[in-house]
Design a protein around this motif. Structure first.
Motif, PDB file in Angstrom:
ATOM      1  N   TRP A   1       1.049  -1.180   0.026  1.00  0.00           N
ATOM      2  CA  TRP A   1      -0.020  -0.146  -0.029  1.00  0.00           C
ATOM      3  C   TRP A   1       0.748   1.325   0.156  1.00  0.00           C
ATOM      4  O   TRP A   1       0.681   2.259  -0.739  1.00  0.00           O
ATOM      5  CB  TRP A   1      -0.969  -0.102   1.293  1.00  0.00           C
ATOM      6  N   VAL A   2       1.899   1.293   0.642  1.00  0.00           N
ATOM      7  CA  VAL A   2       2.828   2.466   0.910  1.00  0.00           C
ATOM      8  C   VAL A   2       3.495   2.697  -0.415  1.00  0.00           C
ATOM      9  O   VAL A   2       3.632   3.562  -0.859  1.00  0.00           O
ATOM     10  CB  VAL A   2       3.794   2.146   2.057  1.00  0.00           C
ATOM     11  N   ALA A   3       4.004   1.440  -1.098  1.00  0.00           N
ATOM     12  CA  ALA A   3       4.599   1.581  -2.360  1.00  0.00           C
ATOM     13  C   ALA A   3       3.768   2.166  -3.330  1.00  0.00           C
ATOM     14  O   ALA A   3       4.040   2.953  -4.293  1.00  0.00           O
ATOM     15  CB  ALA A   3       5.270   0.327  -2.720  1.00  0.00           C
ATOM     16  N   GLY A   4       2.544   1.583  -3.456  1.00  0.00           N
ATOM     17  CA  GLY A   4       1.244   2.210  -4.235  1.00  0.00           C
ATOM     18  C   GLY A   4       1.020   3.638  -3.982  1.00  0.00           C
ATOM     19  O   GLY A   4       0.971   4.034  -5.045  1.00  0.00           O
ATOM     20  N   THR A   5       1.199   4.062  -2.737  1.00  0.00           N
ATOM     21  CA  THR A   5       0.998   5.576  -2.558  1.00  0.00           C
ATOM     22  C   THR A   5       2.198   6.321  -3.255  1.00  0.00           C
ATOM     23  O   THR A   5       1.674   7.363  -3.829  1.00  0.00           O
ATOM     24  CB  THR A   5       0.820   5.656  -0.952  1.00  0.00           C
ATOM     25  N   PHE A   6       3.396   5.797  -2.990  1.00  0.00           N
ATOM     26  CA  PHE A   6       4.482   6.547  -3.509  1.00  0.00           C
ATOM     27  C   PHE A   6       4.429   6.575  -5.225  1.00  0.00           C
ATOM     28  O   PHE A   6       4.654   7.653  -5.818  1.00  0.00           O
ATOM     29  CB  PHE A   6       5.852   5.941  -3.029  1.00  0.00           C
ATOM     30  N   VAL A   7       4.172   5.545  -5.660  1.00  0.00           N
ATOM     31  CA  VAL A   7       4.002   5.401  -7.213  1.00  0.00           C
ATOM     32  C   VAL A   7       2.790   6.440  -7.674  1.00  0.00           C
ATOM     33  O   VAL A   7       2.992   7.215  -8.597  1.00  0.00           O
ATOM     34  CB  VAL A   7       3.591   3.986  -7.585  1.00  0.00           C
ATOM     35  N   ASP A   8       1.639   6.572  -6.839  1.00  0.00           N
ATOM     36  CA  ASP A   8       0.602   7.338  -7.386  1.00  0.00           C
ATOM     37  C   ASP A   8       1.221   8.895  -7.214  1.00  0.00           C
ATOM     38  O   ASP A   8       0.706   9.881  -8.127  1.00  0.00           O
ATOM     39  CB  ASP A   8      -0.533   7.252  -6.539  1.00  0.00           C
ATOM     40  N   LEU A   9       1.809   9.128  -6.040  1.00  0.00           N
ATOM     41  CA  LEU A   9       2.349  10.383  -5.640  1.00  0.00           C
ATOM     42  C   LEU A   9       3.260  10.784  -6.766  1.00  0.00           C
ATOM     43  O   LEU A   9       3.432  12.016  -7.516  1.00  0.00           O
ATOM     44  CB  LEU A   9       2.986  10.693  -4.374  1.00  0.00           C
ATOM     45  N   ALA A  10       4.312   9.907  -7.232  1.00  0.00           N
ATOM     46  CA  ALA A  10       5.241  10.346  -8.273  1.00  0.00           C
ATOM     47  C   ALA A  10       4.572  10.430  -9.684  1.00  0.00           C
ATOM     48  O   ALA A  10       4.979  11.413 -10.334  1.00  0.00           O
ATOM     49  CB  ALA A  10       6.240   9.004  -8.299  1.00  0.00           C
ATOM     50  N   THR A  11       3.499   9.699  -9.928  1.00  0.00           N
ATOM     51  CA  THR A  11       2.766   9.949 -11.312  1.00  0.00           C
ATOM     52  C   THR A  11       2.028  10.987 -11.217  1.00  0.00           C
ATOM     53  O   THR A  11       2.051  11.846 -12.317  1.00  0.00           O
ATOM     54  CB  THR A  11       1.635   8.673 -11.192  1.00  0.00           C
ATOM     55  N   TRP A  12       1.597  11.659 -10.097  1.00  0.00           N
ATOM     56  CA  TRP A  12       0.902  12.624 -10.139  1.00  0.00           C
ATOM     57  C   TRP A  12       1.871  13.941 -10.288  1.00  0.00           C
ATOM     58  O   TRP A  12       1.605  15.000 -10.908  1.00  0.00           O
ATOM     59  CB  TRP A  12       0.031  13.112  -8.861  1.00  0.00           C
ATOM     60  N   ALA A  13       3.125  13.715  -9.391  1.00  0.00           N
ATOM     61  CA  ALA A  13       4.157  15.141  -9.658  1.00  0.00           C
ATOM     62  C   ALA A  13       4.521  15.063 -10.968  1.00  0.00           C
ATOM     63  O   ALA A  13       4.907  15.996 -11.534  1.00  0.00           O
ATOM     64  CB  ALA A  13       5.134  14.675  -8.418  1.00  0.00           C
ATOM     65  N   LEU A  14       4.871  14.016 -11.629  1.00  0.00           N
ATOM     66  CA  LEU A  14       5.379  14.123 -13.011  1.00  0.00           C
ATOM     67  C   LEU A  14       4.385  14.630 -13.928  1.00  0.00           C
ATOM     68  O   LEU A  14       4.710  15.258 -15.012  1.00  0.00           O
ATOM     69  CB  LEU A  14       5.977  12.566 -13.625  1.00  0.00           C
ATOM     70  N   ALA A  15       2.969  14.335 -13.752  1.00  0.00           N
ATOM     71  CA  ALA A  15       2.044  14.735 -14.699  1.00  0.00           C
ATOM     72  C   ALA A  15       1.747  16.129 -14.435  1.00  0.00           C
ATOM     73  O   ALA A  15       1.159  16.733 -15.804  1.00  0.00           O
ATOM     74  CB  ALA A  15       0.779  13.999 -14.466  1.00  0.00           C
ATOM     75  N   THR A  16       1.982  16.796 -13.286  1.00  0.00           N
ATOM     76  CA  THR A  16       1.554  18.232 -13.108  1.00  0.00           C
ATOM     77  C   THR A  16       2.900  19.153 -13.748  1.00  0.00           C
ATOM     78  O   THR A  16       2.653  20.287 -13.495  1.00  0.00           O
ATOM     79  CB  THR A  16       1.332  18.335 -11.781  1.00  0.00           C
ATOM     80  N   THR A  17       3.778  18.675 -13.987  1.00  0.00           N
ATOM     81  CA  THR A  17       5.130  19.309 -14.231  1.00  0.00           C
ATOM     82  C   THR A  17       5.226  19.752 -15.738  1.00  0.00           C
ATOM     83  O   THR A  17       4.627  19.171 -16.634  1.00  0.00           O
ATOM     84  CB  THR A  17       6.232  18.918 -13.478  1.00  0.00           C
TER      85      THR A  17
END
Length: 53
Positions: free
Chosen positions: A37-53
């Motif tokens: 779950w923690v790894a999935g959360t970090f992947v989601d956060l990284a995906t969101w951060a890369l998508a917004t830049t």
């Protein structure tokens, strides 16, 4: 020296040992789910951060 003493019928294992194994399995599975779950959360956060830049 070799003894030929009869040991009688085998003794069944205590149920507590089985309970300890089940409890340890539940704890390990819980830890694995938590890590996933923690790894999935970090992947989601990284995906969101890369998508917004």
């Amino acid at each position: 020296m070799h003894t030929t003493e009869h040991h009688g019928t085998p003794v069944e294992h205590d149920v507590r040992s089985l309970g300890a194994v089940v409890a340890a399995t539940v704890v390990l599975v819980g830890l694995l789910v938590g890590v996933a779950w923690v790894a999935g959360t970090f992947v989601d956060l990284a995906t969101w951060a890369l998508a917004t830049t």
